[in-house]
Design an enzyme around this catalytic site. Structure first.
Site, PDB file in Angstrom:
ATOM      1  N   ASP A 109       0.860  -1.172   0.000  1.00  0.00           N
ATOM      2  CA  ASP A 109       0.000   0.000   0.000  1.00  0.00           C
ATOM      3  C   ASP A 109       0.902   1.229   0.000  1.00  0.00           C
ATOM      4  OD1 ASP A 109      -2.405   1.587   0.442  1.00  0.00           O
ATOM      5  OD2 ASP A 109      -3.248  -0.263   1.266  1.00  0.00           O
ATOM      6  N   ASP A 216      -2.998   4.675  -2.475  1.00  0.00           N
ATOM      7  CA  ASP A 216      -4.086   5.242  -1.683  1.00  0.00           C
ATOM      8  C   ASP A 216      -4.473   6.632  -2.198  1.00  0.00           C
ATOM      9  OD1 ASP A 216      -5.592   4.770   0.906  1.00  0.00           O
ATOM     10  OD2 ASP A 216      -4.697   6.717   1.359  1.00  0.00           O
ATOM     11  N   GLU A 272      -6.107   4.005  -6.295  1.00  0.00           N
ATOM     12  CA  GLU A 272      -7.418   4.165  -5.649  1.00  0.00           C
ATOM     13  C   GLU A 272      -7.894   5.591  -5.899  1.00  0.00           C
ATOM     14  OE1 GLU A 272      -9.683   4.033  -1.353  1.00  0.00           O
ATOM     15  OE2 GLU A 272      -7.895   5.210  -1.715  1.00  0.00           O
ATOM     16  N   HIS A 343     -11.260  -2.954   2.914  1.00  0.00           N
ATOM     17  CA  HIS A 343     -11.292  -2.588   4.336  1.00  0.00           C
ATOM     18  C   HIS A 343     -12.132  -1.342   4.602  1.00  0.00           C
ATOM     19  CE1 HIS A 343      -8.343  -0.121   2.438  1.00  0.00           C
ATOM     20  NE2 HIS A 343      -8.288   0.659   3.493  1.00  0.00           N
ATOM     21  N   ASP A 344     -12.643  -0.700   3.563  1.00  0.00           N
ATOM     22  CA  ASP A 344     -13.466   0.506   3.730  1.00  0.00           C
ATOM     23  C   ASP A 344     -14.945   0.259   3.454  1.00  0.00           C
ATOM     24  OD1 ASP A 344     -11.141   2.024   4.186  1.00  0.00           O
ATOM     25  OD2 ASP A 344     -10.958   2.566   2.065  1.00  0.00           O
TER      26      ASP A 344
HETATM   27  O1  TEU Z   1      -9.706   5.542   1.426  1.00  0.00           O
HETATM   28  C1  TEU Z   1     -10.170   6.625   0.705  1.00  0.00           C
HETATM   29  C2  TEU Z   1     -11.624   6.864   0.614  1.00  0.00           C
HETATM   30  O2  TEU Z   1     -11.977   7.783  -0.062  1.00  0.00           O
HETATM   31  C3  TEU Z   1     -12.698   6.094   1.286  1.00  0.00           C
HETATM   32  O3  TEU Z   1     -12.921   4.841   0.834  1.00  0.00           O
HETATM   33  C4  TEU Z   1     -12.559   6.271   2.743  1.00  0.00           C
HETATM   34  O4  TEU Z   1     -12.830   5.052   3.342  1.00  0.00           O
HETATM   35  C5  TEU Z   1     -13.443   7.327   3.307  1.00  0.00           C
HETATM   36  O5  TEU Z   1     -14.064   6.754   4.368  1.00  0.00           O
HETATM   37  C6  TEU Z   1     -14.529   7.910   2.484  1.00  0.00           C
HETATM   38  O6  TEU Z   1     -15.769   7.829   3.130  1.00  0.00           O
HETATM   39  C7  TEU Z   1      -8.340   5.384   1.607  1.00  0.00           C
HETATM   40  C8  TEU Z   1      -8.084   4.169   2.478  1.00  0.00           C
HETATM   41  O7  TEU Z   1      -8.525   3.019   1.811  1.00  0.00           O
HETATM   42  C9  TEU Z   1      -8.749   4.391   3.802  1.00  0.00           C
HETATM   43  O8  TEU Z   1      -8.678   3.271   4.629  1.00  0.00           O
HETATM   44  C10 TEU Z   1      -8.064   5.578   4.452  1.00  0.00           C
HETATM   45  O9  TEU Z   1      -8.720   5.902   5.641  1.00  0.00           O
HETATM   46  C11 TEU Z   1      -8.050   6.791   3.544  1.00  0.00           C
HETATM   47  O10 TEU Z   1      -7.712   6.501   2.202  1.00  0.00           O
HETATM   48  C12 TEU Z   1      -7.005   7.765   4.027  1.00  0.00           C
HETATM   49  O11 TEU Z   1      -5.733   7.231   3.841  1.00  0.00           O
END
Ligand code: TEU
Ligand code: CA
Length: 568
Positions: A109, A216, A272, A343-344
């Site tokens: 990552d 990310d 992402e 994970h989100d």
């Molecule tokens: O996530 C970015 C993102 O835009 C979303 O999916 C995020 O979960 C946010 O809650 C929007 O509602 C990435 C990572 O995958 C996430 O785990 C991190 O918290 C974020 O970036 C910051 O690094």
């Protein structure tokens, strides 16, 4: 604007990832080897044969770097070291080696839109006289406002984790930008020294033997003009992340990264990109002029959201099917990542399927069939291959995620009672994906000897890896067969996609076609039996490549039944 470097690029021969399947490990929740209740690298090392059995080609490892863990490692204080919580650099070297021994690649990552506020770069940057003073987005208070007072933030930008995206730093007398938590200040990519430092770090990891990067929020590295945006009603702030995304210098920055780091190395790179558009995604992944292998786009995972991710509606199948068509066709020569979970995101079987005991397995399998027969590179998030479900969250104390907790506290400050916010939090929280991996039906689901950092789902005795490995009809083995199918069938990897019955709310039917090869996918996405309409391609006598049920009447699909058949 196309730079000279980009136009000189030729088509990549190194596109092995078009037939690959990626498995995501969220280390904190995967396996705890040292008994502190938190997953670690040694825990991953204990389960590599499981990944081999599943048959995945690549592991994407969520962050294990040094971190104060404000956002579970997405706040990095040293890119070139491992947090003691997860292990050591020796452990990661061992992981690279052992994965490679099994023919599995490792993707790290890459979190370089922001660092931790405890990173040495940021600490130095707080001094306006330091050489790094311009490495972050420092701005003075809004004109006519006393610095540090309410409303004095340079713009009305809201943070993805609630509240203003600007934090006042008394030492410097200025504000810094943090699109995520206030412990995640945004790096200033306009400064060439920042870019060089990031590229050097990426090459350092490649020399260690990693095979690529998951980047990310990479489409946030180029920012728009720092001015107020339209207010999100009732909040006093502008919470629209897409307005901050895909800034004017994206292709310059990614083009430089491609040339300095990625080019000609047979890597996989996935950006992402929240809020990105189809057109942009196609350009980032164009085989000749693009800079990345593929992107994570967000359109489909927003289809069931209201004002935000904590306002969740039932899964809109017809809208989803329309969105699939849009991306399958529209990405053109580019390439897409296929995902329901990470994970989100909440668990797909609870969100899109039917997680009642009667239909959990069938719906988990059918969701997999739908995703894994699309064109693109499929991603499996740990536990998705078991049909793990959302957690029955009830009280504030059940949650750990900063996004959920900030949202709750912010809503309460604005006068909402907790009881009004908690149900939405339970459905939308990222913690749904982060409960410990369910290895077996024993204590702590075999994840840890100790009480884990986030509670184990109470259904671990019914939903776990050990049981499913023994059962040839399990969700796990369905995933294993889908992965095998992708490896074996060029038509599944590369075939053209056509959606049939686009307006049907209960059936998802499509074909994939490559030359003379054609497969038909039939899926019932409802909890009732459905008779297939007349007019579909004749499939009764065809070879069944994979099915969720024993086929009785070929023209009827049982609740959540799906089949993949070879038409030609
Ligand atoms: O996530 C970015 C993102 O835009 C979303 O999916 C995020 O979960 C946010 O809650 C929007 O509602 C990435 C990572 O995958 C996430 O785990 C991190 O918290 C974020 O970036 C910051 O690094
Ligand atoms: Ca541990």
């Amino acid at each position: 604007m196309t730079s000279i470097v980009q136009s000189a690029r030729t088509a990549r021969p190194d596109d092995w990832w078009r037939s690959a399947v990626v498995y995501q490990i969220y280390p904190r929740s995967f396996a705890d080897a040292n008994g502190d209740g938190i997953g670690d690298i040694k825990g991953i090392l204990d389960h590599l044969d499981y990944l081999s059995m599943l048959g995945v080609d690549v592991v994407w490892l969520s962050p294990v770097y040094s971190s104060p863990q404000d956002d579970n490692g997405y706040d990095i204080s040293d890119y070139e070291d491992i947090d003691p919580l997860f292990g050591t650099l020796d452990d990661i070297d061992k992981l690279i080696e052992e994965l490679h021994d099994r023919g599995i690649k490792l993707v790290m990552d890459l979190v370089v839109n922001h660092t931790s506020d405890e990173h040495a770069w940021f600490e130095e940057s707080r001094d306006p006289e330091s050489p790094k003073s311009d490495w972050y987005w420092w701005r003075p208070a809004r004109e006519g406002h006393e610095p540090g007072t309410p409303g004095a933030e340079p713009t009305n930008w809201g943070s993805a984790f609630s509240g203003p995206a600007w934090q006042y730093d008394a030492a410097r007398g200025e504000y810094f930008l943090h699109i995520f938590s206030r412990k995640q200040p945004d790096l200033n990519w306009e400064n060439p020294a920042v870019r060089t430092a990031v590229f050097d770090m990426m090459n350092w990891w490649l020399e260690r033997g990693v095979d690529g990067f998951r980047m990310d929020v990479i489409n946030l590295i180029s920012k728009p003009e720092v001015v107020d945006g339209p207010e999100t009603p009732g909040t006093g702030l502008c919470y629209d992340l897409s307005l901050l995304a895909d800034g004017p210098r994206m292709h310059d920055f990614l083009g430089e990264m491609y040339d300095a780091v990625l080019k000609g190395k047979n890597l996989i790179s996935v950006g992402e990109m929240p809020g990105t558009t189809l057109e942009k995604a196609a350009s980032y992944t164009d085989p000749v002029t693009g800079e990345l292998s593929m992107v994570f786009q967000f359109e489909h995972v927003g289809l069931d959201h209201g004002a935000n991710r904590f306002e969740v509606f039932d899964w809109p199948w017809v809208a989803y099917k329309k969105n699939v068509v849009r991306w399958q066709d529209g990405i053109g020569k580019g390439w897409n990542s296929l995902y329901f979970e990470n994970h989100d995101q909440p668990r797909s079987v609870s969100r899109m399927g039917d997680d009642s005991p009667q239909f959990r397995e069938a719906s988990a399998k059918t969701l997999a069939t739908i995703l894994h027969t699309q064109r693109g590179t499929p991603y499996v998030y740990q536990g998705e291959e078991l049909g793990m479900t959302n957690y029955p969250f009830e009280a504030e104390g059940d949650f750990r995620d900063i996004e959920s907790l900030n949202y709750l506290h912010h809503a309460m400050q604005l006068g909402a009672p907790a009881e009004a916010v908690l149900p939405g939090l339970a459905r939308g929280s990222r913690d749904n994906a982060r409960t410990p991996m369910q290895w077996d039906g024993g204590v702590n689901a075999g994840f840890s000897e100790t009480g884990p950092w986030l509670a184990v789902n109470p259904n671990a005795s019914e939903v776990n890896a050990v049981d499913q490995i023994k059962d040839p009809e399990s969700v796990f083995h369905h995933y294993r067969r889908l992965i095998q199918l992708r490896h074996d069938e060029p038509v599944v990897q590369l075939g053209d996609f056509e959606m049939l019955l686009p307006d049907d709310e209960r059936l998802y039917v499509c074909t994939r076609t490559l030359g003379d090869e054609q497969v038909l996918v039939l899926a019932n996405v409802s909890s009732e039996a459905v008779r297939l309409p007349l007019g579909l391609p004749d499939h009764g006598a065809c070879e069944v490549l994979l099915a969720t049920h024993e086929i009785g009447d070929v023209d009827v699909l049982a609740p959540w039944e799906s089949r993949i058949v070879r038409l030609s």
